[in-house]
Scaffold this motif. Structure first.
Motif, PDB file in Angstrom:
ATOM      1  N   CYS A 154       0.701  -1.429  -0.110  1.00 40.70           N
ATOM      2  CA  CYS A 154      -0.019   0.051  -0.046  1.00 40.70           C
ATOM      3  C   CYS A 154       0.870   1.168  -0.001  1.00 40.70           C
ATOM      4  O   CYS A 154       2.117   1.226   0.655  1.00 40.70           O
ATOM      5  N   GLY A 155       0.228   2.333  -0.555  1.00 40.48           N
ATOM      6  CA  GLY A 155       0.917   3.516  -0.511  1.00 40.48           C
ATOM      7  C   GLY A 155       2.491   3.822  -0.883  1.00 40.48           C
ATOM      8  O   GLY A 155       2.703   3.002  -2.050  1.00 40.48           O
ATOM      9  N   ALA A 168       5.167   1.961  -0.026  1.00 36.81           N
ATOM     10  CA  ALA A 168       5.286   0.606  -0.281  1.00 36.81           C
ATOM     11  C   ALA A 168       5.310   0.254  -1.691  1.00 36.81           C
ATOM     12  O   ALA A 168       5.838  -0.609  -2.274  1.00 36.81           O
ATOM     13  N   ILE A 200       5.601  -5.995   0.624  1.00 34.45           N
ATOM     14  CA  ILE A 200       6.302  -4.833   1.347  1.00 34.45           C
ATOM     15  C   ILE A 200       5.473  -3.916   2.186  1.00 34.45           C
ATOM     16  O   ILE A 200       4.275  -3.850   1.913  1.00 34.45           O
ATOM     17  N   GLN A 209       6.314  -1.405   5.636  1.00 32.27           N
ATOM     18  CA  GLN A 209       7.373  -0.764   6.559  1.00 32.27           C
ATOM     19  C   GLN A 209       7.173  -1.399   8.047  1.00 32.27           C
ATOM     20  O   GLN A 209       8.092  -1.980   8.660  1.00 32.27           O
ATOM     21  N   GLN A 215      13.533   0.382   0.945  1.00 34.27           N
ATOM     22  CA  GLN A 215      12.652  -0.772   0.286  1.00 34.27           C
ATOM     23  C   GLN A 215      13.423  -0.966  -1.153  1.00 34.27           C
ATOM     24  O   GLN A 215      13.535  -1.969  -1.726  1.00 34.27           O
ATOM     25  N   LYS A 251       3.764  12.206  -1.211  1.00 37.74           N
ATOM     26  CA  LYS A 251       4.291  13.022  -0.119  1.00 37.74           C
ATOM     27  C   LYS A 251       3.925  14.275  -0.067  1.00 37.74           C
ATOM     28  O   LYS A 251       3.507  14.796   0.916  1.00 37.74           O
TER      29      LYS A 251
HETATM   30  O1  M6R Z   1       3.755   0.376   6.836  1.00 36.98           O
HETATM   31  P1  M6R Z   1       3.395   0.357   5.541  1.00 36.98           P
HETATM   32  O2  M6R Z   1       4.726   0.045   4.576  1.00 36.98           O
HETATM   33  O3  M6R Z   1       2.521  -1.057   5.171  1.00 36.98           O
HETATM   34  O4  M6R Z   1       2.486   1.357   5.350  1.00 36.98           O
HETATM   35  C1  M6R Z   1       1.801   1.473   3.904  1.00 36.98           C
HETATM   36  C2  M6R Z   1       1.192   2.893   3.555  1.00 36.98           C
HETATM   37  O5  M6R Z   1       0.379   3.182   4.410  1.00 36.98           O
HETATM   38  C3  M6R Z   1       2.323   3.904   3.910  1.00 36.98           C
HETATM   39  O6  M6R Z   1       3.221   3.818   3.174  1.00 36.98           O
HETATM   40  C4  M6R Z   1       1.625   5.317   3.598  1.00 36.98           C
HETATM   41  O7  M6R Z   1       1.437   5.493   2.330  1.00 36.98           O
HETATM   42  C5  M6R Z   1       2.626   6.432   3.939  1.00 36.98           C
HETATM   43  N1  M6R Z   1       2.297   7.390   5.294  1.00 36.98           N
HETATM   44  C6  M6R Z   1       3.070   7.438   2.948  1.00 36.98           C
HETATM   45  O8  M6R Z   1       4.189   8.345   3.263  1.00 36.98           O
END
Ligand code: M6R
Length: 366
Positions: free
Chosen positions: A58-59, A61, A104, A106, A165, A243
């Motif tokens: 998501c997002g 990632a 993926i 975070q 990543q 962003k």
């Molecule tokens: O923890 P995650 O990598 O799974 O989170 C995914 C998204 O919610 C996250 O990357 C989100 O898009 C960020 N706030 C963007 O900056």
């Protein structure tokens, strides 16, 4: 714990050289032409039985996944599909025991991403996770885990998680390609050598942030900003635009540069900032002609280009240069000025940078 920084986000942007280095340390060995990923157990025989790879996230990632697709397809010649986790499992995805699914995340706790992992596992796929949190749900449920050693990411806007990543995906692509024999050692060594220089090059971009700050302050009053690029530049444009929306609340959109004249060009009017990424040599002339199209509508062109590209200055109001690397690796560097632009635009607008409205760091509900 912000170590003197006004916000976690700025601290985390600045930590990228260190985070990139930590993520690669002990894993990349250009001298021996080798990639060591102890946690990844996949072997040549496993890859022979694979028809397809999915990358699901998501997002931010997900945006890293788009770059990952490019890297894996180029080096391994295995087809890769990138999917948004909240879409993936509702469309009866074609996943089976001849599929690898790269997850993926975070945090390793995103609800939709975790559900996609479980669904893929149920269908017999082999799961490789890329995550930043040791012991997270995603790390526990995947067969193979590749950790990004970014350190804790506190700001809601993801920065150092994204760049780490990316290098993780490059390492994974190289590892699979070396196993499979689809990359020649010389090319692999060249990529590894270039990767090792990324932390120092990232540091140079951060060292030049004053100019980006001034631009961000200057253009922070605009309500709309466009990002354009082709190929890997488009992948990074998506991330730059997310962003900016997320923390400055400026409406931002990313387009593949060649797609503008299929509709969006109608929105390009005098003065409107168009952040144009032009780091891909083989697409340079094509992107340049799209820049000329927006220039003709009197947009303000802010170009992000490779050092030494003096030609671009003739077609842009401002140029942000990034140190040269092979085009394949530029996303790791190109994203940094965009992160800084978003950060300073948000500061200029008085936004709550680390905790943007309506958003949570970890999205544990669907
Ligand atoms: O923890 P995650 O990598 O799974 O989170 C995914 C998204 O919610 C996250 O990357 C989100 O898009 C960020 N706030 C963007 O900056």
């Amino acid at each position: 714990e912000k170590s003197g920084y006004p916000h976690f986000m700025l601290k985390e942007i600045h930590e990228q050289p260190r985070a990139l280095k930590d993520t690669m340390t002990g894993r990349i060995d250009p001298e021996r032409g080798d990639i060591r990923l102890d946690e990844i157990t996949i072997k040549a025989e496993d890859l022979e039985n694979i028809d397809k790879i999915f990358i699901v996230a998501c997002g931010t990632a997900y945006h890293a996944g788009i770059v990952g697709k490019h890297a894996i397809e180029r080096l391994t010649r295995i087809p890769v599909e990138v999917d948004i986790a909240s879409e993936f499992r509702y469309r009866d995805p074609m996943v089976d025991d001849r599929t690898i699914v790269i997850i993926i995340s975070q945090s390793g706790e995103t609800a939709d991403t975790l559900a996609a992992l479980r669904e893929s596992k149920k269908r017999g796929a082999r799961i490789i996770a890329i995550t930043n949190v040791v012991g997270s749900s995603v790390s526990r449920e995947a067969e193979d885990v590749l950790y990004t050693w970014a350190g804790p990411e506190i700001a809601v806007a993801s920065t150092k998680a994204y760049s780490t990543q990316l290098v993780s995906l490059y390492m994974l692509a190289l590892k699979m390609a070396l196993e499979k024999g689809t990359v020649d050692r010389e090319e692999a060594v060249e990529i590894m050598r270039e990767m090792k220089q990324l932390p120092e090059k990232a540091q140079r971009i951060i060292g030049g942030e004053q100019k980006i700050k001034e631009l961000a302050y200057q253009y922070s009053k605009w309500d709309d900003v466009f990002f354009i690029g082709r190929g890997l530049d488009y992948a990074v444009a998506l991330e730059g635009s997310l962003k900016l929306k997320e923390i400055s609340y400026i409406h931002a959109e990313a387009y593949p540069a060649g797609e503008l004249k299929h509709g969006t060009l109608a929105l390009i009017t005098e003065g409107i900032p168009v952040i144009s990424l032009v780091t891909q040599e083989q697409l340079y002339e094509k992107t340049l002609s799209n820049i000329k199209e927006v220039e003709a509508r009197e947009a303000t062109v802010i170009a992000v280009a490779m050092e030494g590209d003096e030609n671009i200055a003739k077609n842009a109001n401002h140029v942000i240069y990034i140190p040269r690397t092979i085009p394949f690796l530029t996303p790791v560097l190109t994203v940094i000025p965009l992160q800084l632009f978003a950060y300073y635009a948000a500061v200029a607008r008085g936004c709550d940078v680390d905790k943007p409205r309506n958003l949570a760091k970890s999205v544990t509900v669907e």
